[in-house]
Scaffold this active site. Structure first.
Site, PDB file in Angstrom:
ATOM      1  N   ASP A 284       0.720  -1.165  -0.116  1.00 43.11           N
ATOM      2  CA  ASP A 284      -0.015  -0.144   0.022  1.00 43.11           C
ATOM      3  C   ASP A 284       0.953   1.159  -0.213  1.00 43.11           C
ATOM      4  OD1 ASP A 284       0.876  -0.542   2.685  1.00 43.11           O
ATOM      5  OD2 ASP A 284      -0.521   1.101   3.663  1.00 43.11           O
TER       6      ASP A 284
ATOM      7  N   GLU B  60       0.058  -1.209   5.729  1.00 44.26           N
ATOM      8  CA  GLU B  60       1.021  -0.771   6.575  1.00 44.26           C
ATOM      9  C   GLU B  60       1.000   0.723   6.862  1.00 44.26           C
ATOM     10  OE1 GLU B  60       5.249   0.725   7.903  1.00 44.26           O
ATOM     11  OE2 GLU B  60       3.760   1.182   6.159  1.00 44.26           O
TER      12      GLU B  60
END
Length: 415
Positions: A88, A184
């Site tokens: 991400d 994350e």
């Protein structure tokens, strides 16, 4: 092994991966992944791992990509080593529609593109390290979005290593666990990784900044939500009756020392950071994050916020200010310090690849923090990138290439 290395395909992979939209979303933090687009890159990576001959390739229902690379001949009996990165990108800057390009940097301002008629640039006055990058090829966005080197550079570097090992299976390495995690950037990280199935004794995240960074200390971290309940009444009839929630927020924020804001801290200094606030006369809500490497100082910062709320409530003689604390991760040094060999082998790998290692504390966190406390000691390695989380983000091509060499040297030290 330097004389055995061949050029990698890391640049081609990186340019492809950053063009797959994967921003995470704090607004949907109650689900994993927080955005469905993260599955797009997860499936791309799984397909490529299959093509490279990796074993046990899987994409979980939460967009975790996992696989294993068989050990080199003679290393089959050794403990498995994990390599981890996240797919991400942050929502702190626009992250969809990334258009990467390569700029040959000749000095002065690094101009990555143009937005709304204005050049998007950063100079050595704000980023002095640029003076040492004259003559380098730098991958930038077009200036309208972030680049996504955090952490698609780490993803590309790990994948390029897997490709190199597939082409040269004689290169020494133990069995490798490969994992690419979602979310994350919003603190979920590797919380849902099945460690038993992953089967590694130790691991490294590849999620750091400039080339050579080696990190085994991170912040203790939490998010603090403070709500303010006002009492709204017509302002013409408000004397001694109205309680303005927006003003309560202002009073609360003023009780927090300005010196604790992130713009005034560095190194091991922690901070209290206001992420955002919404306010009306009737109700206000403020979101903060609290960070400190020292566990005691971390708890003191939380206690300071709670005391500020208690002070205002005592002044009002009723509870109108409430503090809610959501703890996110702890300083992984508490775990990794018991495994100094992980730091020494990483230092050796950097040096063998011609990169000077620099041991630094992370002014943030990585998936390694959660993993370390779950029983998988996990220091963090550099990716080579700069100016993360903004439109000026960039990464030198030479750093991408060098990190593949570092990873090759690293896995050899566990064989």
């Amino acid at each position: 092994m330097a004389d055995q290395r061949t050029p990698s395909d890391v640049l081609e992979r990186f340019l492809r991966y950053v063009q797959v939209d994967t921003p995470s979303s704090d607004a949907h933090a109650d689900q994993t992944p927080s955005t469905p687009e993260q599955f797009d890159l997860a499936h791309v990576l799984a397909d490529e791992l299959h093509e490279l001959g990796a074993e046990d390739v899987a994409v979980s229902e939460h967009a975790y990509v996992t696989a294993h690379v068989p050990a080199s001949p003679g290393a089959e009996h050794l403990p498995a080593l994990g390599l981890i990165a996240h797919i991400d990108t942050t929502e702190a800057a626009p992250g969809r529609g990334v258009k990467p390009h390569i700029v040959h940097y000749a000095g002065g301002d690094l101009i990555c593109g143009e937005h709304a008629g204005t050049l998007v640039a950063i100079g050595p006055d704000k980023l002095p390290v640029l003076d040492g990058l004259v003559g380098e090829d730098l991958v930038c966005s077009d200036g309208t979005t972030l680049l996504g080197a955090d952490d698609k550079a780490g993803v590309a570097e790990i994948m390029a290593l897997v490709a190199r090992l597939a082409a040269h299976p004689e290169l020494p390495h133990p069995r490798l666990g490969i994992c690419f995690c979602p979310d994350e950037e919003i603190g979920h990280g590797a919380a849902l990784l099945d460690l038993e199935a992953f089967g590694c004794t130790y691991a490294y995240t590849v999620d750091g900044g400039p080339i050579g960074e080696l990190e085994w200390e991170c912040f203790n971290a939490c998010e603090v939500t403070v709500t303010f309940q006002g009492y709204s009444i017509h302002p013409g009839d408000a004397k001694n009756r109205m309680v303005n929630a927006a003003n309560l927020f202002c009073a609360f924020h003023a009780l927090l020392p300005a010196a604790m804001r992130p713009e005034h801290t560095e190194g091991y200094e922690g901070f209290i950071h206001l992420l955002g606030v919404s306010a009306t006369c009737e109700r206000a809500c403020a979101r903060y994050i609290v960070r400190d490497h020292d566990a005691g100082l971390f708890e003191e910062k939380i206690a300071l916020m709670e005391r500020a709320a208690a002070f205002l409530n005592a002044e009002l003689d009723t509870e109108r200010v409430r503090v809610e604390v959501r703890r996110e991760y702890r300083n992984m040094a508490e775990v990794v310090s018991d495994h100094p060999e992980l730091i020494e082998r990483a230092k050796e790998a950097f040096t063998a690849a011609g990169v000077e290692p620099r041991v630094l504390p992370i002014r943030g966190g990585t998936d390694g923090a959660q993993l370390s406390f779950r029983g998988l000691p996990c220091p963090n390695l550099s990716t080579g990138g700069f100016a993360f989380h903004g439109v000026n983000e960039f990464i030198p091509v030479s750093s991408l290439e060098a990190m593949v060499d570092v990873l090759e040297e690293l896995v050899a030290r566990f064989a």
